[in-house]
Write a protein that holds these residues in place. Structure first.
Motif, PDB file in Angstrom:
ATOM      1  N   SER A  30      35.231  51.426  45.263  1.00  0.00           N
ATOM      2  CA  SER A  30      35.005  52.739  43.856  1.00  0.00           C
ATOM      3  C   SER A  30      36.497  52.521  42.903  1.00  0.00           C
ATOM      4  O   SER A  30      36.393  52.196  41.443  1.00  0.00           O
ATOM      5  N   SER A  31      37.762  51.513  43.307  1.00  0.00           N
ATOM      6  CA  SER A  31      38.793  50.992  42.215  1.00  0.00           C
ATOM      7  C   SER A  31      39.177  50.074  43.088  1.00  0.00           C
ATOM      8  O   SER A  31      38.924  49.081  44.232  1.00  0.00           O
ATOM      9  N   GLY A  32      40.185  49.742  42.600  1.00  0.00           N
ATOM     10  CA  GLY A  32      40.847  48.263  43.012  1.00  0.00           C
ATOM     11  C   GLY A  32      40.041  47.124  42.532  1.00  0.00           C
ATOM     12  O   GLY A  32      39.183  47.184  42.000  1.00  0.00           O
ATOM     13  N   GLN A  33      41.844  45.668  42.263  1.00  0.00           N
ATOM     14  CA  GLN A  33      40.950  44.950  41.636  1.00  0.00           C
ATOM     15  C   GLN A  33      40.979  43.739  42.874  1.00  0.00           C
ATOM     16  O   GLN A  33      41.723  43.801  43.989  1.00  0.00           O
ATOM     17  N   TRP A  34      39.703  42.850  42.901  1.00  0.00           N
ATOM     18  CA  TRP A  34      39.935  42.217  43.026  1.00  0.00           C
ATOM     19  C   TRP A  34      39.792  40.673  43.473  1.00  0.00           C
ATOM     20  O   TRP A  34      39.342  40.595  41.888  1.00  0.00           O
ATOM     21  N   ASP A  35      39.874  39.650  43.807  1.00  0.00           N
ATOM     22  CA  ASP A  35      40.014  38.162  43.324  1.00  0.00           C
ATOM     23  C   ASP A  35      39.018  37.777  42.642  1.00  0.00           C
ATOM     24  O   ASP A  35      38.815  37.174  41.564  1.00  0.00           O
TER      25      ASP A  35
END
Length: 186
Positions: A30-35
């Motif tokens: 539900s959060s966080g940044q992935w490449d």
């Protein structure tokens, strides 16, 4: 005794299928940044449209992209029984759903999940990736993509009941084969 052994094997196989499906139904991050978000390839219909499974996967990936989970969406899969490539059919749908061409990457050569992973790593410079596939396929995707990316998290799209049961049962065999291969690797 043989009948009891066969019954136990069938029950274990069924429980394995249920476990794979449950594993793939975990909530998406539900959060966080992935490449990048990577869509595992799947069949294309005779008229060139994505199969229902591929469409589900693309819609899940687009929702993750719209939620800001990653700047890129990588579509995987070569040409199967019907053109265009799975990657191209998926990319066309994602674009129609609002993903700009600048955020789409196509890997159009792979024909297996292992190749999806290996070839995706060649076309995108990413460390952390979200993999979108059917719920029962998530665990094996994480294993295979984990060989090529530093951090992998699978996100499952849920098929209709009959294909879900049928392919989850088939996936148990695929997981067992992959586990046996991993055990014999140096």
């Amino acid at each position: 005794m043989l009948l009891l052994s066969v019954a136990a094997l069938l029950v274990a196989w069924g429980l394995g299928a249920l476990a794979l499906d449950a594993y793939g139904r975990r909530a998406a991050p539900s959060s966080g940044q992935w490449d990048a978000i990577v869509v595992a390839g799947c069949r294309v219909m005779p008229d060139g449209r994505p199969s229902p499974a591929l469409e589900r996967r693309v819609r899940a990936a687009v929702a993750l992209w719209k939620a800001g989970r990653a700047p890129l969406v990588v579509m995987t899969g070569g040409v199967g029984e019907h053109p265009p490539s799975e990657a191209e059919a998926a990319a066309r749908l994602a674009h129609a759903l609002g993903v700009p061409e600048s955020a789409l990457v196509r890997e159009s050569q792979s024909t297996t999940t292992a190749e999806n992973a290996r070839f995706a790593a060649r076309v995108v410079d990413a460390r952390r990736v979200l993999i979108v596939s059917d719920t029962y396929h998530v665990l094996r995707c994480e294993w295979l993509f984990g060989r090529h990316f530093a951090e992998v998290r699978g996100v499952g799209s849920t098929p209709e009941p009959w294909p879900r049961v049928r392919f989850a049962l088939r996936e148990v065999g695929a997981v067992l084969v992959e586990a046996a291969r991993a055990a014999t690797r140096p």
